[in-house]
Design a protein around this motif. Structure first.
Motif, PDB file in Angstrom:
ATOM      1  N   THR A 125     -50.868  -2.169  76.204  1.00 11.74           N
ATOM      2  CA  THR A 125     -51.801  -1.047  76.268  1.00 11.74           C
ATOM      3  C   THR A 125     -52.378  -0.745  74.890  1.00 11.74           C
ATOM      4  N   GLN A 126     -51.528  -0.626  73.883  1.00 11.56           N
ATOM      5  CA  GLN A 126     -52.008  -0.298  72.542  1.00 11.56           C
ATOM      6  C   GLN A 126     -52.804  -1.449  71.932  1.00 11.56           C
ATOM      7  N   GLN A 127     -52.441  -2.662  72.283  1.00 10.78           N
ATOM      8  CA  GLN A 127     -53.184  -3.809  71.764  1.00 10.78           C
ATOM      9  C   GLN A 127     -54.567  -3.876  72.379  1.00 10.78           C
ATOM     10  N   ARG A 128     -54.665  -3.576  73.678  1.00  5.44           N
ATOM     11  CA  ARG A 128     -55.971  -3.612  74.341  1.00  5.44           C
ATOM     12  C   ARG A 128     -56.907  -2.540  73.816  1.00  5.44           C
ATOM     13  N   ILE A 129     -56.356  -1.434  73.321  1.00  2.00           N
ATOM     14  CA  ILE A 129     -57.192  -0.339  72.840  1.00  2.00           C
ATOM     15  C   ILE A 129     -57.338  -0.395  71.324  1.00  2.00           C
ATOM     16  N   ALA A 130     -56.906  -1.492  70.686  1.00  2.00           N
ATOM     17  CA  ALA A 130     -57.069  -1.725  69.244  1.00  2.00           C
ATOM     18  C   ALA A 130     -56.205  -0.826  68.388  1.00  2.00           C
ATOM     19  N   ALA A 132     -52.974  -1.710  67.889  1.00  2.00           N
ATOM     20  CA  ALA A 132     -51.888  -2.576  67.457  1.00  2.00           C
ATOM     21  C   ALA A 132     -52.416  -3.992  67.310  1.00  2.00           C
ATOM     22  N   PHE A 133     -51.696  -4.802  66.542  1.00  2.00           N
ATOM     23  CA  PHE A 133     -52.105  -6.191  66.367  1.00  2.00           C
ATOM     24  C   PHE A 133     -50.883  -7.098  66.533  1.00  2.00           C
ATOM     25  N   PRO A 134     -51.079  -8.271  67.177  1.00  2.78           N
ATOM     26  CA  PRO A 134     -49.945  -9.129  67.503  1.00  2.78           C
ATOM     27  C   PRO A 134     -49.744 -10.230  66.477  1.00  2.78           C
ATOM     28  N   ALA A 135     -48.530 -10.780  66.470  1.00  2.00           N
ATOM     29  CA  ALA A 135     -48.292 -12.032  65.767  1.00  2.00           C
ATOM     30  C   ALA A 135     -48.997 -13.147  66.541  1.00  2.00           C
ATOM     31  N   THR A 136     -49.291 -14.241  65.876  1.00  2.00           N
ATOM     32  CA  THR A 136     -50.033 -15.325  66.533  1.00  2.00           C
ATOM     33  C   THR A 136     -49.252 -16.629  66.590  1.00  2.00           C
ATOM     34  N   GLY A 137     -47.996 -16.596  66.172  1.00  2.00           N
ATOM     35  CA  GLY A 137     -47.189 -17.801  66.244  1.00  2.00           C
ATOM     36  C   GLY A 137     -46.837 -18.154  67.673  1.00  2.00           C
ATOM     37  N   GLN A 145     -45.119  -7.451  67.243  1.00  2.00           N
ATOM     38  CA  GLN A 145     -46.341  -6.660  67.134  1.00  2.00           C
ATOM     39  C   GLN A 145     -46.141  -5.561  66.090  1.00  2.00           C
ATOM     40  N   ASN A 146     -47.187  -5.277  65.353  1.00  2.00           N
ATOM     41  CA  ASN A 146     -47.175  -4.183  64.381  1.00  2.00           C
ATOM     42  C   ASN A 146     -48.366  -3.281  64.639  1.00  2.00           C
ATOM     43  N   TYR A 387     -55.647   0.335  80.668  1.00  2.00           N
ATOM     44  CA  TYR A 387     -56.780  -0.472  80.195  1.00  2.00           C
ATOM     45  C   TYR A 387     -56.741  -1.878  80.786  1.00  2.00           C
ATOM     46  N   ALA A 388     -56.234  -1.998  82.009  1.00  2.00           N
ATOM     47  CA  ALA A 388     -56.241  -3.251  82.759  1.00  2.00           C
ATOM     48  C   ALA A 388     -56.299  -2.896  84.233  1.00  2.00           C
ATOM     49  N   SER A 389     -56.981  -3.733  85.029  1.00  2.00           N
ATOM     50  CA  SER A 389     -57.161  -3.411  86.443  1.00  2.00           C
ATOM     51  C   SER A 389     -55.955  -3.783  87.293  1.00  2.00           C
ATOM     52  N   GLN A 390     -55.092  -4.665  86.783  1.00  2.00           N
ATOM     53  CA  GLN A 390     -53.874  -5.000  87.506  1.00  2.00           C
ATOM     54  C   GLN A 390     -52.840  -5.528  86.514  1.00  2.00           C
TER      55      GLN A 390
END
Length: 551
Positions: A125-130, A132-137, A145-146, A387-390
């Motif tokens: 939820t927080q990532q979709r609304i900007a 939070a940001f994720p690790a990419t490994g 996530q931070n 912030y997602a439909s399903q």
């Protein structure tokens, strides 16, 4: 001769001593700078002090928190399988107040930052609304996530609140819970401009204009199964640009679609949400009635995609039809344009009772909400995600929850709003001054128009696997199914010293369709084209512990 020598030597000595003194007397005297001591400001409670050289009082406070959690998961597919979860969080608060002829001028700032790991502790939820940001490994994406976010930044003056603050619609904001699992609206950070008027004894009324982007659960929009149907669109919805959803403009004799147009179901920010709240505060507790209205909109036909004829009707030519023709066919049904706006709404009532007669500090919250096209306002999806439909109710769940604010009916071309309601209760009890427990639970439902869901089965050959299939498998498809959620939990918190909490909380989560069964997506086995495994209900639990120091 001896006397003369003595007099000369004495005079010379006096000149030597007096000369520096005379020169010093000619220099400017350096005045000491007055010391500005920090003074305690008692006008606004403990912890405030005057900012030196001003009449503004400031309080600096903060929080440090560690959390660890455990949730059982048998399914290890689709990024599931994390049993343990962790989070370290910091918070800094700055509260500045100045007394003016119009009352108190206040500015409040809150900065939060955290590092969190585990599929469940991280927040989609927080990532979709900007926020939070994720690790990419390869082994970290989705589970490390931070975030660093301006949680609060608002000004209050003469009844005005302006900035980033908690929504005025909200009442019980999971105050007694560690995880924050129960259903109910809780948007602690949104951009708003509000005016609050106090009247009578303990009454207040607020009208608030709030950022709509923090209250939009997207439309359900089917994925595109045929790459060439909509130019530039293939695979799943491209939510960053468009979310194509079909409208049937022509059918064959057997009811299947032969002419289908695609409209853009991405909601744009066309008007603010408007929130009103009436509140009463007294020594015995508080009561609040709040309401909200929001626009629910879609764009027009996707440029150059218009219509594709899959199975031509007798005498009809296969191939694309112009956007103008598509619009004319839709207008014949009373829909003037592919672009439409409906208005979602929600109402909520809340009651808080202080219960010192049981034990000092005891309290009870009761809250209920109902809405149409306003799922985040009713808070049905607070635990599952927004912030997602399903979304799956928890990681590894065998089915998804339908969480869309609305859907475009493929037959009528009109917006159909979802309906949702929630009811929540939470009780806090102090066993002793240093020991307390919370007992909480909620129930919620979300439902969709049955005709809308069934209409999607008519276009399943076009829109791909995410649409309900035709035939017997339609009955167990999770797409746009009415569903429910039950949450219950309790906690035990020890506060050996002031402002230190050491606690543990356990929750139960039960979810399922309101009727019938759904396909178990964790066991994708079919027999004769039908799923071999179905589920009527999914139950799980979660445990979380916390160590927190406030100052």
């Amino acid at each position: 001769m001896g006397q003369l020598t003595k007099k000369l030597l004495s005079g010379t000595a006096l000149l030597v001593v007096a000369a520096p003194a005379a020169r010093a007397a000619d220099l400017p005297v350096k005045t000491a700078v007055p010391i500005e001591y920090v003074r305690v400001c008692s006008a606004y409670g403990a912890g405030f002090f005057y900012i030196p050289g001003t009449d503004t009082c400031l309080r600096v406070s903060g929080r440090a928190r560690f959390e660890a959690g455990y949730i059982p998961v048998q399914n290890r597919s689709n990024s599931s399988g994390d049993l343990s979860q962790y989070r370290g969080l910091m918070r800094m608060n700055f509260d500045a107040r100045t007394q003016t002829g119009y009352g108190t001028l206040r500015a409040f700032l809150r900065l939060e930052a955290a590092s969190r790991t585990g599929v469940f502790m991280t927040s989609g939820t927080q990532q979709r609304i900007a926020n939070a940001f994720p690790a990419t490994g390869q082994d970290q994406f989705g589970r490390v996530q931070n975030f660093l976010v301006t949680e609060k930044a608002f000004v209050q003056f003469a009844g005005l609140t302006a900035g980033r603050a908690s929504s005025f619609f909200d009442f019980y904001a999971h105050d007694y819970e560690l995880i924050g699992s129960t259903a109910g609206s809780d948007v602690p950070s949104t951009n708003l401009l509000a005016y609050t008027h106090k009247f009578g004894e303990n009454w207040s009324a607020t009208l608030s204009m709030e950022d709509p982007n923090f209250r939009k659960n997207p439309f359900y929009a089917s994925s595109i199964g045929l790459t060439g149907t909509v130019p530039g669109q293939s695979g799943l919805n491209n939510v960053f640009i468009t979310a194509p959803t079909p409208v049937i403009l022509g059918t064959n004799a057997d009811g299947t679609a032969n002419t289908v147009a695609f409209v853009d179901a991405v909601q744009r920010s066309r008007m603010p949400d408007f929130v009103g709240a009436l509140r009463y505060d007294a020594p015995w507790g508080s009561v609040q009635l709040s309401a909200a209205v929001k626009d629910v909109n879609i764009g027009g036909f996707i440029a150059n995609s218009a219509v594709s004829t899959l199975t031509p009707a007798p005498g009809a030519a296969a191939g694309p039809v112009s956007a103008g023709t598509a619009a004319a066919l839709l207008a014949a049904r009373g829909v003037a344009s592919g672009a439409q706006t409906e208005y979602g709404w929600a109402v909520q009532g809340g009651l808080k009772l202080n219960m010192p007669w049981i034990a000092p500090g005891d309290g009870l919250y009761l809250q209920g909400a109902y809405g149409e096209g306003a799922l985040i306002y009713t808070g049905f999806s607070y635990f599952t995600g927004t912030y997602a439909s399903q979304l799956g109710p928890v990681q590894g769940a065998p089915f998804v929850h339908a969480l869309a604010d609305a859907v475009v009916n493929p037959l009528s071309g009109r917006i159909d709003l979802s309906r949702s309601f929630t009811a929540t209760a939470s009780f806090l009890h102090y066993w002793a001054p240093e020991w307390r427990s919370a007992f909480f639970g909620s129930y919620g439902e979300v439902s969709f128009s049955r005709g809308t869901r069934e209409a999607f089965s008519l276009v399943s050959g076009l829109v791909g696997a995410s649409a309900p299939p035709i035939g017997a498998a339609f009955a167990v498809s999770p797409i746009l199914r009415d569903n429910y959620q039950i949450i219950a939990g309790t906690s035990l918190i020890w506060s050996p010293v002031k402002d230190l909490d050491i606690g543990i909380e356990g929750t139960y989560i039960g979810t399922g369709p309101l009727s019938g069964r759904v396909t178990d997506s964790t066991r994708p086995v079919t027999v004769g084209g039908l799923p071999a495994f179905t589920e009527k209900r999914y139950d799980t639990t979660q445990i979380r512990m916390r160590v927190q120091r406030d100052f």
